[in-house]
Design a protein around this motif. Sequence first.
Motif, PDB file in Angstrom:
ATOM      1  N   ALA A 210       0.850  -1.191   0.000  1.00 42.56           N
ATOM      2  CA  ALA A 210       0.000   0.000   0.000  1.00 42.56           C
ATOM      3  C   ALA A 210       0.879   1.232   0.000  1.00 42.56           C
ATOM      4  N   ASP A 211       0.299   2.345  -0.400  1.00 39.60           N
ATOM      5  CA  ASP A 211       0.995   3.624  -0.321  1.00 39.60           C
ATOM      6  C   ASP A 211       1.267   3.906   1.159  1.00 39.60           C
ATOM      7  N   ALA A 212       2.532   4.149   1.500  1.00 40.59           N
ATOM      8  CA  ALA A 212       2.894   4.335   2.907  1.00 40.59           C
ATOM      9  C   ALA A 212       2.178   5.530   3.529  1.00 40.59           C
ATOM     10  N   ARG A 213       1.853   6.533   2.715  1.00 36.57           N
ATOM     11  CA  ARG A 213       1.172   7.718   3.256  1.00 36.57           C
ATOM     12  C   ARG A 213      -0.292   7.437   3.559  1.00 36.57           C
ATOM     13  N   ALA A 214      -0.879   6.478   2.829  1.00 37.28           N
ATOM     14  CA  ALA A 214      -2.291   6.167   3.037  1.00 37.28           C
ATOM     15  C   ALA A 214      -2.503   5.068   4.080  1.00 37.28           C
ATOM     16  N   ALA A 215      -1.451   4.338   4.408  1.00 37.88           N
ATOM     17  CA  ALA A 215      -1.579   3.240   5.380  1.00 37.88           C
ATOM     18  C   ALA A 215      -1.712   3.796   6.797  1.00 37.88           C
ATOM     19  N   ASP A 216      -2.641   3.259   7.557  1.00 42.81           N
ATOM     20  CA  ASP A 216      -2.888   3.732   8.923  1.00 42.81           C
ATOM     21  C   ASP A 216      -1.727   3.374   9.852  1.00 42.81           C
ATOM     22  N   GLY A 217      -1.287   4.343  10.628  1.00 42.72           N
ATOM     23  CA  GLY A 217      -0.281   4.093  11.652  1.00 42.72           C
ATOM     24  C   GLY A 217       1.135   3.963  11.155  1.00 42.72           C
ATOM     25  N   VAL A 218       1.398   4.234   9.860  1.00 45.10           N
ATOM     26  CA  VAL A 218       2.743   4.099   9.298  1.00 45.10           C
ATOM     27  C   VAL A 218       3.443   5.452   9.332  1.00 45.10           C
ATOM     28  N   ASN A 219       4.622   5.473   9.934  1.00 44.98           N
ATOM     29  CA  ASN A 219       5.411   6.702  10.024  1.00 44.98           C
ATOM     30  C   ASN A 219       6.785   6.477   9.401  1.00 44.98           C
ATOM     31  N   PHE A 220       7.231   7.434   8.611  1.00 48.26           N
ATOM     32  CA  PHE A 220       8.550   7.354   7.990  1.00 48.26           C
ATOM     33  C   PHE A 220       9.056   8.763   7.712  1.00 48.26           C
ATOM     34  N   GLU A 221      10.361   8.847   7.473  1.00 50.64           N
ATOM     35  CA  GLU A 221      10.996  10.108   7.089  1.00 50.64           C
ATOM     36  C   GLU A 221      11.939   9.854   5.921  1.00 50.64           C
ATOM     37  N   VAL A 222      12.007  10.817   5.018  1.00 54.28           N
ATOM     38  CA  VAL A 222      12.998  10.783   3.943  1.00 54.28           C
ATOM     39  C   VAL A 222      14.019  11.883   4.249  1.00 54.28           C
ATOM     40  N   GLN A 223      15.256  11.468   4.449  1.00 57.09           N
ATOM     41  CA  GLN A 223      16.314  12.420   4.812  1.00 57.09           C
ATOM     42  C   GLN A 223      17.257  12.606   3.633  1.00 57.09           C
ATOM     43  N   GLN A 224      17.312  13.851   3.128  1.00 54.48           N
ATOM     44  CA  GLN A 224      18.163  14.168   1.983  1.00 54.48           C
ATOM     45  C   GLN A 224      19.612  14.320   2.417  1.00 54.48           C
ATOM     46  N   GLY A 225      20.520  13.913   1.538  1.00 54.57           N
ATOM     47  CA  GLY A 225      21.935  14.006   1.857  1.00 54.57           C
ATOM     48  C   GLY A 225      22.405  12.962   2.854  1.00 54.57           C
ATOM     49  N   MET A 226      21.598  11.920   3.031  1.00 56.20           N
ATOM     50  CA  MET A 226      21.914  10.843   3.966  1.00 56.20           C
ATOM     51  C   MET A 226      21.741   9.506   3.251  1.00 56.20           C
ATOM     52  N   LEU A 227      22.376   8.461   3.775  1.00 51.54           N
ATOM     53  CA  LEU A 227      22.229   7.120   3.236  1.00 51.54           C
ATOM     54  C   LEU A 227      22.055   6.122   4.372  1.00 51.54           C
ATOM     55  N   GLU A 228      21.153   5.171   4.163  1.00 49.27           N
ATOM     56  CA  GLU A 228      21.020   4.070   5.112  1.00 49.27           C
ATOM     57  C   GLU A 228      22.106   3.047   4.828  1.00 49.27           C
ATOM     58  N   ARG A 229      22.842   2.676   5.827  1.00 50.26           N
ATOM     59  CA  ARG A 229      23.912   1.692   5.663  1.00 50.26           C
ATOM     60  C   ARG A 229      23.348   0.280   5.697  1.00 50.26           C
ATOM     61  N   SER A 230      24.164  -0.665   5.302  1.00 46.16           N
ATOM     62  CA  SER A 230      23.784  -2.077   5.370  1.00 46.16           C
ATOM     63  C   SER A 230      23.522  -2.471   6.826  1.00 46.16           C
ATOM     64  N   ASN A 231      22.609  -3.422   7.019  1.00 44.76           N
ATOM     65  CA  ASN A 231      22.346  -3.898   8.389  1.00 44.76           C
ATOM     66  C   ASN A 231      23.181  -5.120   8.751  1.00 44.76           C
ATOM     67  N   VAL A 232      24.257  -5.352   7.984  1.00 48.13           N
ATOM     68  CA  VAL A 232      25.157  -6.478   8.266  1.00 48.13           C
ATOM     69  C   VAL A 232      26.058  -6.135   9.450  1.00 48.13           C
ATOM     70  N   ASP A 233      26.055  -6.999  10.461  1.00 48.63           N
ATOM     71  CA  ASP A 233      26.981  -6.884  11.577  1.00 48.63           C
ATOM     72  C   ASP A 233      28.208  -7.714  11.221  1.00 48.63           C
ATOM     73  N   ALA A 234      29.293  -7.052  10.825  1.00 48.60           N
ATOM     74  CA  ALA A 234      30.468  -7.751  10.307  1.00 48.60           C
ATOM     75  C   ALA A 234      31.065  -8.705  11.339  1.00 48.60           C
ATOM     76  N   GLN A 235      31.158  -8.282  12.592  1.00 44.13           N
ATOM     77  CA  GLN A 235      31.744  -9.138  13.624  1.00 44.13           C
ATOM     78  C   GLN A 235      30.905 -10.387  13.867  1.00 44.13           C
ATOM     79  N   GLN A 236      29.599 -10.202  13.961  1.00 44.10           N
ATOM     80  CA  GLN A 236      28.723 -11.350  14.185  1.00 44.10           C
ATOM     81  C   GLN A 236      28.762 -12.298  12.987  1.00 44.10           C
ATOM     82  N   THR A 237      28.792 -11.737  11.775  1.00 47.82           N
ATOM     83  CA  THR A 237      28.818 -12.569  10.572  1.00 47.82           C
ATOM     84  C   THR A 237      30.109 -13.366  10.495  1.00 47.82           C
TER      85      THR A 237
END
Length: 273
Positions: A210-237
Amino acid sequence: MFRGFYTSASAMVANQRNQETLSNNIANANTPGYKQDQGVKRAFPEMLIHEMGSKSIPTKRGLNIPIDRQIGSMSTGMYLQETVPSFTQGDVRETGNTTDMALVQGEVPDEEGFTFFNVQNEEGEARFTRNGNFTVDGEGFLTTNNGYYVLNEDGDPIQTGGMEFNILQDGTMQIGDDEELLGVTYTSNSSEFIKQGDDLFEAGEDAVVADARAADGVNFEVQQGMLERSNVDAQQTMTEMMSNYRSFELNQRVMRAYDQNMQTAVSEIGRLQ
């Protein structure tokens, strides 16, 4: 004896495939928005062993009593059933590039709910990504780093005309005097999303989107000039890779022991003949 041989062999194959999954996670530890895969191992059905025979009792008429006694169960091996992406938010880092965007998920109503950017693959089909390392192509369209169009809320490619634009936290893109809504999709069950390579996901047959803006209770932010990194934990892996390798070695030793026992058995039988 052969049954145990095949049990060890199946475990080695499962460990090898799991090692490939872990190696791929390590290789993508620095890929923006990458979601690590987790291998799911399962055992083949166990076999129930019974002792079947008879016991003779010395009587005048020669009495035989049948024996059907349960001994226990025996494992028949294991296999890697599937690899499942782990949909957790990665750390966010600043890049300063206007075309980089990080999709930061807030509270959602579903435990496995997750949000994605909307993109279009080379066949023109709708796909989804968490990699916000975007750029602008020669025609002025916003694309992924692999050249796929980034889509707006209506499912159309976004024309920016250049690198100068501003993005609000709700995903509104201010391009000169015009505004575009960046397409963001929400799914209540992220496990139904299938990896397709190039940081793209496809919604499975049972996936509810569904469109995230139309879905009930869904919250998100788009941050410009930023990047989400990988969720890999190198030590644990790396720790999991070492443990997986030791399991592989252990099963390899078991196979060698079975091989030596079979060689001994064949030699002794040859001598008796």
